[in-house]
Design an enzyme around this catalytic site. Structure first.
Site, mmCIF file in Angstrom:
data_model
loop_
_atom_site.group_PDB
_atom_site.id
_atom_site.type_symbol
_atom_site.label_atom_id
_atom_site.label_comp_id
_atom_site.label_asym_id
_atom_site.label_seq_id
_atom_site.Cartn_x
_atom_site.Cartn_y
_atom_site.Cartn_z
ATOM 1 N N ASP A 1 0.840 -1.191 0.000
ATOM 2 C CA ASP A 1 0.000 0.000 0.000
ATOM 3 C C ASP A 1 0.878 1.244 0.000
ATOM 4 O O ASP A 1 2.025 1.215 0.458
ATOM 5 C CB ASP A 1 -0.905 0.019 1.237
ATOM 6 C CG ASP A 1 -1.909 -1.124 1.232
ATOM 7 O OD1 ASP A 1 -2.272 -1.585 0.136
ATOM 8 O OD2 ASP A 1 -2.327 -1.539 2.330
ATOM 9 N N VAL A 2 0.335 2.341 -0.489
ATOM 10 C CA VAL A 2 1.098 3.581 -0.609
ATOM 11 C C VAL A 2 1.752 3.975 0.714
ATOM 12 O O VAL A 2 2.931 4.354 0.756
ATOM 13 C CB VAL A 2 0.192 4.732 -1.109
ATOM 14 C CG1 VAL A 2 0.948 6.061 -1.067
ATOM 15 C CG2 VAL A 2 -0.281 4.455 -2.524
#
Length: 300
Positions: free
Chosen positions: A59-60
């Site tokens: 995930d970012v």
């Protein structure tokens, strides 16, 4: 921009490349051509890596190890290892709760993806979902937050984030699954999850490969700083909703001047009045709201 915001090469050989992704950097390219990504950085970092492919993603806001394949043969091997759950993964995360869950244990749930207002998240379900298994250990307990080590045995989307929140210990800073607000004064806007270790038996070299990325120092800084618990008792007036916002309009407890990082423990109907507890202590709130919790209520 400090060095922690740049990717770092952790490992490379003729088949594989491992890179440490900083929090805030997208793994893949997005629709915005101006937005940087780890894949773009790798391919621009060395022209020889122009054909490198990413074997998985983070995930970012998650930092840590991401593995690339340099050759088609390597990509096929990595795809098989991930699909068959033969890749050993270790994460570290900060969660709400000073005592945390049991010192060690295993979460075995079923998850299903749902979309609300174009926002995708994983829900824990009783039937019809995919198996999600995560082992955990409490490494250190701070004031209001704890550092946990996670070893996911399956590879579902948002697995650690969804399971930790469902079991009452959401990741600190997680806007999607946890009680994150700007008023908490966190140093950065991210969920505090780090992919620290990838280990696998390499079918190509017939050796064991272990890639490690140390837990960032700011995890320990935040752990030492702690999280101040807050408890309030409100005498809720008649015709006021037991929540901070409403799509239908009307008065809410937001008008009472409480900080925005606390949540009601249970609720009272709009046309009921009486005592309502509010807190930012998710562990205590989870315990009190559990059907197994011993508590008494008196209504008139």
């Amino acid at each position: 921009m400090n060095s922690s915001t740049y990717p770092k090469i952790l490992y490379h050989d003729e088949h594989y490349l491992a890179v440490e992704k900083p929090a805030g950097l997208s793994s893949h390219q997005t629709r915005d051509p101006k937005r940087p990504s780890l894949l773009t950085w790798v391919r621009e970092h060395d022209p020889k890596l122009a054909s490198a492919t990413m074997a998985h993603r983070l995930d970012v806001e998650t930092s840590g190890v991401i593995l690339f394949a340099k050759t088609r043969e390597a990509r096929q091997c990595l795809d098989r290892l991930f699909k068959q759950h033969l890749m050993q993964k270790t994460y570290y995360g900060l969660v709400y709760g000073s005592s945390g869950p049991e010192k060690s244990g295993k979460w075995h749930d079923y998850v299903n993806e749902s979309v609300h207002n174009k926002l995708s998240r994983m829900e824990i379900v009783t039937t019809g979902g995919d198996t999600a298994i995560t082992e955990y250990d409490v490494i250190e307990a701070g004031v209001g937050i704890s550092l946990l080590r996670f070893r996911p045995q399956t590879g579902r989307k948002h697995q650690i984030r969804a399971q930790a929140a469902f079991h009452g210990f959401p990741l600190v800073g997680d806007e999607l699954y946890g009680p994150f607000t700007k008023e908490q004064g966190l140093p950065t806007f991210r969920h505090w999850l780090h992919a620290a270790v990838l280990e696998f038996a390499d079918p190509l070299s017939l050796t064991s490969i272990k890639i490690e990325s140390p837990v960032p120092a700011d995890f320990y800084d935040l752990l030492r700083k702690g999280f101040q618990k807050k408890y309030f008792v409100l005498n809720k007036p008649y015709d006021v909703l037991s929540q901070f916002s409403s799509d239908e309009g009307g008065r809410t407890i937001a008008e009472m001047g409480f900080p925005q990082d606390v949540w009601p423990v249970g609720r009272l109907d709009k046309r009921s009045e009486g005592l309502l507890l509010l807190t930012n202590d998710r562990l205590w709130r989870h315990h009190i709201m559990s059907p197994d919790s011993h508590k008494s209520k008196i209504y008139w």
